[in-house]
Write a protein that holds these residues in place. Structure first.
Motif, PDB file in Angstrom:
ATOM      1  N   ILE A 215     -40.313 -12.010  44.383  1.00 37.46           N
ATOM      2  CA  ILE A 215     -39.689 -12.128  45.706  1.00 37.46           C
ATOM      3  C   ILE A 215     -39.840 -13.597  46.113  1.00 37.46           C
ATOM      4  O   ILE A 215     -40.903 -14.194  45.943  1.00 37.46           O
ATOM      5  CB  ILE A 215     -40.310 -11.146  46.722  1.00 37.46           C
ATOM      6  N   SER A 216     -38.744 -14.201  46.578  1.00 34.38           N
ATOM      7  CA  SER A 216     -38.753 -15.639  46.875  1.00 34.38           C
ATOM      8  C   SER A 216     -38.210 -15.885  48.266  1.00 34.38           C
ATOM      9  O   SER A 216     -37.375 -15.127  48.753  1.00 34.38           O
ATOM     10  CB  SER A 216     -37.868 -16.396  45.891  1.00 34.38           C
ATOM     11  N   SER A 217     -38.669 -16.968  48.889  1.00 31.29           N
ATOM     12  CA  SER A 217     -38.127 -17.294  50.204  1.00 31.29           C
ATOM     13  C   SER A 217     -38.010 -18.797  50.386  1.00 31.29           C
ATOM     14  O   SER A 217     -38.736 -19.580  49.747  1.00 31.29           O
ATOM     15  CB  SER A 217     -39.001 -16.693  51.305  1.00 31.29           C
TER      16      SER A 217
ATOM     17  N   TYR B 230     -37.696 -18.446  35.613  1.00 27.85           N
ATOM     18  CA  TYR B 230     -37.106 -17.815  36.798  1.00 27.85           C
ATOM     19  C   TYR B 230     -36.926 -18.838  37.924  1.00 27.85           C
ATOM     20  O   TYR B 230     -37.847 -19.587  38.246  1.00 27.85           O
ATOM     21  CB  TYR B 230     -38.007 -16.668  37.285  1.00 27.85           C
TER      22      TYR B 230
ATOM     23  N   PRO C 151     -35.116 -18.860  42.007  1.00 27.04           N
ATOM     24  CA  PRO C 151     -34.367 -18.082  42.987  1.00 27.04           C
ATOM     25  C   PRO C 151     -33.058 -18.738  43.398  1.00 27.04           C
ATOM     26  O   PRO C 151     -32.136 -18.073  43.842  1.00 27.04           O
ATOM     27  CB  PRO C 151     -35.324 -17.998  44.186  1.00 27.04           C
ATOM     28  N   PHE C 152     -32.998 -20.067  43.257  1.00 26.29           N
ATOM     29  CA  PHE C 152     -31.818 -20.805  43.716  1.00 26.29           C
ATOM     30  C   PHE C 152     -31.534 -21.905  42.708  1.00 26.29           C
ATOM     31  O   PHE C 152     -32.393 -22.737  42.417  1.00 26.29           O
ATOM     32  CB  PHE C 152     -32.097 -21.391  45.104  1.00 26.29           C
TER      33      PHE C 152
ATOM     34  N   PHE D  18     -37.967 -23.411  47.158  1.00 30.03           N
ATOM     35  CA  PHE D  18     -38.297 -22.007  47.378  1.00 30.03           C
ATOM     36  C   PHE D  18     -39.665 -21.651  46.827  1.00 30.03           C
ATOM     37  O   PHE D  18     -40.091 -22.182  45.798  1.00 30.03           O
ATOM     38  CB  PHE D  18     -37.240 -21.122  46.705  1.00 30.03           C
ATOM     39  N   SER D  19     -40.348 -20.744  47.544  1.00 26.89           N
ATOM     40  CA  SER D  19     -41.621 -20.248  47.025  1.00 26.89           C
ATOM     41  C   SER D  19     -41.424 -18.819  46.533  1.00 26.89           C
ATOM     42  O   SER D  19     -40.651 -18.053  47.114  1.00 26.89           O
ATOM     43  CB  SER D  19     -42.676 -20.274  48.130  1.00 26.89           C
ATOM     44  N   SER D  20     -42.087 -18.476  45.440  1.00 27.56           N
ATOM     45  CA  SER D  20     -41.916 -17.148  44.846  1.00 27.56           C
ATOM     46  C   SER D  20     -43.258 -16.477  44.669  1.00 27.56           C
ATOM     47  O   SER D  20     -44.274 -17.126  44.412  1.00 27.56           O
ATOM     48  CB  SER D  20     -41.249 -17.270  43.474  1.00 27.56           C
TER      49      SER D  20
ATOM     50  N   HIS E  21     -29.794 -13.349  37.506  1.00 22.57           N
ATOM     51  CA  HIS E  21     -28.895 -13.920  38.516  1.00 22.57           C
ATOM     52  C   HIS E  21     -28.571 -15.373  38.178  1.00 22.57           C
ATOM     53  O   HIS E  21     -27.440 -15.819  38.362  1.00 22.57           O
ATOM     54  CB  HIS E  21     -29.531 -13.829  39.903  1.00 22.57           C
TER      55      HIS E  21
END
Lengths: 259, 256
Positions: free
Chosen positions: A174-176, B10, B12-13, B124-126, B40
């Motif tokens: 899960i990333s934010s 991996y 996220p962006f 981003f932090s994961s 993704h």
């Protein structure tokens, strides 16, 4: 703030029987199946509504629009539902051919639509991109529009700085983080994101309102896909009996004791 | 025919420089087939390159074989795994793997290009979704579908699973209804599980859900509809309201 949601209405595949799936070489999910919003697209639509609600508190004007590519006008009730919930415009693009398995061309058609309207700050879409969904459409749309794309979002919130605070879930991560607008966001598994139901008053206020039909020609890209159903069927042994007996059988089976 | 498999950690962006870099590698090495993982990020790279290069892209691919001197036969899963497709195309092309498939399983030779340094983003932090890991290692799972009816229904299932030492999973509609956390979602867009036995309560059995269950797992399904697709993926079936069965299981476990 201009928010546009790309969505698809699809046959409810969970109601399809084995023989509903294929006819000859093609997918034949019949017209008699209930038509529903693609589940990820439903997330995108509800996310747009929540952003509008949250921005109302800061007195920011939000304009919601929705667009779909569909040759036939067969989902009027769903379009009406979107109007009732506050979407100011719903556009149905008729490109004269079936682009279910042509995500890149579908993205090009959508980009043509986006480029010919008021500048859009945020484009939301479901991460699958419809029934034949390959997951490629939102990224391809972002590429055509020369925008960044944030995939598999599970939470989208607007910050007072004008940036979006985004969270995504992918695999076991899960990333934010934060990103500026304009942006394309594809919605993934957002908890509690089923689209709200309009009230009777809301429905009555938009009764008979139709989607705007727009023709954009697409280059049909025939793919010679030979389709088959995966052979994963098992021989299911049906167990009958009273509830007490059935629960004993279940507990035995879970322990590895055969029926 | 030259094939390159692009690997990366991996992210996220995706940083947009990554697309430029991959395009450069494809061009310099004159790759006929460019292969990306079914993540993704892999999908994003493949889609963006398909637009930039104007060449075909096929996703969900699980098998590639040569078909003559200048064509390849691709097998892919479409419609969330409900259908399998076979098609012949002429390279150059871009291929995005099925999310369950590793490049080594494809059956063709390829070179590997690691582009992790280009894709990595500091913005981003994961962190790990802890629940899913527990699910993936579980020996026993009880999975809830929409048939459990409500959050209290799902909470009853949580208590039952606790008393019999099973992990809990859920279908996507249960998560979307907000009854369960997304960390326990099973299926194409959730965890792939391989328990010894699994009880599925009130799930109709969409392919997107059952695709996440191992072929080796003994599946016991409970659903009201005898023609529900879940019974075609189950070893044992019970046609009943899952809440009645849940009540009976609760009583039984209380007794013991």
């Amino acid at each position: 703030m201009e928010i546009l949601v790309c969505f698809r209405v699809v046959p409810d595949a969970s109601m399809a029987s084995e023989e509903n799936w294929l006819s000859g070489q093609g997918v034949c999910l019949g017209g008699y199946l209930r038509r529903v919003l693609d589940t990820y697209d439903e997330c995108a639509l509800e996310t747009a509504l929540r952003l509008r609600d949250s921005l109302a508190e800061s007195e920011t004007d939000v304009s919601l629009s929705a667009v779909t590519i569909e040759t036939l006008d067969k989902d009027a009730k769903i379009y009406e539902q979107l109007f009732a919930l506050g979407f100011e415009s719903v556009t149905r693009i008729d490109c004269g051919c079936d682009l279910s398995f042509s995500p890149i061309e579908k993205a090009r058609v959508l980009s043509e639509f986006v480029n010919n309207r008021t500048p859009t700050d945020l484009i939301l879409a479901g991460m699958r991109g419809g029934l034949g969904g390959s997951g490629l459409l939102p990224s391809a749309l972002a590429e055509y529009l020369d925008l960044p794309h944030f995939p598999a979002a599970c939470s989208v919130q607007m910050l007072t700085t004008g940036e979006l605070e985004l969270q995504s879930a992918s695999g076991s991560y899960i990333s934010s983080g934060k990103l500026p607008l304009p942006l394309v966001v594809s919605m993934g598994n957002a908890p509690g994101s089923l689209m709200r139901i309009p009230t009777i008053k809301q429905k009555l206020s938009v009764r008979g309102k139709c989607a705007t039909e727009l023709k954009i020609s697409a280059a049909e890209q025939p793919r010679s896909m030979h389709m088959t159903r995966p052979q994963r069927s098992r021989q299911c042994a049906f167990i009958e009996g009273g509830a007490e007996q059935l629960s004993s059988e279940i507990l035995n089976l879970l322990k590895g004791e055969h029926y | 025919m030259k094939s390159i498999y692009f690997t990366f950690d991996y992210v996220p962006f995706l940083r947009r420089e990554a697309v430029k870099r991959v395009r450069g590698i494809i061009s310099r090495q004159r790759a006929d087939i460019s292969i990306f993982p079914g993540t993704h990020t892999g999908q994003e790279l493949a889609a963006r390159l398909a637009v930039r290069l104007g060449i075909p892209v096929v996703s969900g691919v699980y098998e590639i074989e040569l078909a003559g001197d200048d064509c390849v036969r691709l097998k892919s899963s479409v419609c969330a795994g409900e259908l399998l497709s076979t098609e012949i195309i002429s390279p150059p092309c871009l291929i995005c793997l099925d999310h369950n498939v590793e490049a080594e399983e494809l059956g063709i030779d390829f070179e590997t290009a690691d582009i992790s340094k280009t894709t990595a983003s500091d913005d981003f932090s994961s962190s790990s979704l802890g629940d899913a890991r527990g699910l993936e290692d579980a020996e026993l799972i009880i999975a809830a579908g929409r048939g459990v009816g409500s959050r209290p229904g799902f909470e009853r299932l949580l208590r039952l699973s606790d008393s019999i030492g099973a992990a809990v999973g859920a279908t996507r509609p249960v998560v979307m209804n907000g009854w369960a956390s997304m960390g326990i979602q099973i299926g194409v867009s959730g965890a792939a599980v391989a328990p010894r036995s699994m009880l599925v309560l009130g799930a109709s059995g969409s392919e997107a859900f059952t695709a996440g269950i191992s072929e080796k797992t003994t599946v016991i399904a409970v659903d009201k509809r005898k023609d529900a697709p879940i019974f075609r993926r189950a070893d044992y079936g019970i046609v009943s309201d899952c809440l009645d069965i849940l009540t009976s299981l609760e009583k039984k476990t209380e007794e013991t």
